[in-house]
Enzyme design. Structure first.
Site, mmCIF file in Angstrom:
data_model
loop_
_atom_site.group_PDB
_atom_site.id
_atom_site.type_symbol
_atom_site.label_atom_id
_atom_site.label_comp_id
_atom_site.label_asym_id
_atom_site.label_seq_id
_atom_site.Cartn_x
_atom_site.Cartn_y
_atom_site.Cartn_z
ATOM 1 N N TYR A 140 -70.923 -54.236 108.107
ATOM 2 C CA TYR A 140 -70.828 -53.049 108.963
ATOM 3 C C TYR A 140 -69.447 -52.422 108.841
ATOM 4 O O TYR A 140 -69.305 -51.204 108.691
ATOM 5 C CB TYR A 140 -71.113 -53.446 110.410
ATOM 6 C CG TYR A 140 -70.874 -52.359 111.429
ATOM 7 C CD1 TYR A 140 -71.842 -51.399 111.695
ATOM 8 C CD2 TYR A 140 -69.673 -52.295 112.138
ATOM 9 C CE1 TYR A 140 -71.629 -50.405 112.648
ATOM 10 C CE2 TYR A 140 -69.452 -51.312 113.079
ATOM 11 C CZ TYR A 140 -70.428 -50.369 113.337
ATOM 12 O OH TYR A 140 -70.198 -49.386 114.266
ATOM 13 N N LYS A 144 -68.541 -48.667 107.473
ATOM 14 C CA LYS A 144 -67.889 -47.661 108.314
ATOM 15 C C LYS A 144 -66.571 -47.189 107.702
ATOM 16 O O LYS A 144 -66.197 -46.017 107.837
ATOM 17 C CB LYS A 144 -67.657 -48.214 109.723
ATOM 18 C CG LYS A 144 -68.943 -48.360 110.535
ATOM 19 C CD LYS A 144 -69.644 -47.032 110.741
ATOM 20 C CE LYS A 144 -70.851 -47.158 111.654
ATOM 21 N NZ LYS A 144 -71.541 -45.861 111.891
#
Length: 243
Positions: A140, A144
């Site tokens: 993640y 990002k």
């Protein structure tokens, strides 16, 4: 300053959490036509959005949905996934990149022509993990960081078309994604209001919650932001010379 009222807003990942709160907040700010797209939503016909009576509905982000929408002022790329991992499984890394990076870019490509026509704006809901990874959700964090870099590039690349690009750097918010994290967390409603406030104020990097807000001044006056501005100017000059 961009006003949210009397605009058409498309929000991805709007079935829950911050996305759901963004729909409520956009509708509460006036006669907005709020179009929502849930991740992997089936095709649905457009419902009429009369002034003062805007409704929620789903759209697929493709050429056909662009034709059905007709006009668009604000695109909020909010859809995303987060899974615990340690970077040992390439499939998990690819899954996060597919949604959090390539999904955002695909939706952006699909609707840029409409946004250019309206001198509209794109808002990418990212994370402070773009600055520093949380190794518990390593893929993640990677996705990002990549999406933030893409957002910074799009800010320059789309400016010639009259499209503004905003990055939202959220901390930990009280959503399903952070259910097991026992720290003080802002509500999705408060974060949604801060995001749209930031857009209306023209804050291209938005820090919408108690965790992220203390980082704002350091980022905006720091070396990283200064380098972004320097590279943006270099790119603009290069592109102008090529034309």
């Amino acid at each position: 300053m961009t006003r949210i009222e009397s605009t058409t807003v498309l929000i991805t990942g709007a079935s829950r959490g911050i996305g759901h709160a963004l729909v409520d907040e956009a509708l509460a700010r006036g006669r907005s036509h709020c179009l929502r797209r849930d991740a992997y939503a089936a095709r649905a016909p457009r419902l009429p959005c009369q002034a003062g009576h805007a409704r929620r509905h789903q759209q697929r982000a493709d050429h056909g949905s662009r034709q059905r929408i007709g006009s668009l002022d604000l695109l909020i790329n909010n859809a995303g996934i987060a899974r615990y991992d340690d970077l040992s499984d390439p499939a998990v890394i690819a899954e996060h990149l597919a949604v959090n990076l390539f999904g955002t870019l695909a939706v952006t490509r699909a609707f840029t022509p409409l946004l250019a026509r309206s001198n509209g704006a794109i808002v990418n809901n990212l994370s402070v993990n773009a600055f520093a990874p949380l190794p518990l959700i390593a893929s993640y964090s990677v996705s990002k960081a990549a999406a933030f870099s893409a957002t910074q590039s799009l800010r320059t690349l789309l400016s010639a078309q009259g499209v503004s690009v905003y990055a939202v750097l959220t901390g930990i918010v009280d959503t399903d994604m952070s259910r097991g994290v026992e720290i003080p967390k802002d509500t999705p409603a408060a974060v949604a209001a801060a995001i749209l406030d930031g857009v209306e104020k023209g804050e291209h990097d938005i820090f919408p919650d108690a965790m992220s807000r203390p980082m704002a001044d350091n980022w905006r006056t720091g070396a990283g932001k200064a380098l972004e501005v320097q590279y943006a100017a270099l790119t603009a000059d290069t592109l102008a010379g090529a034309r």
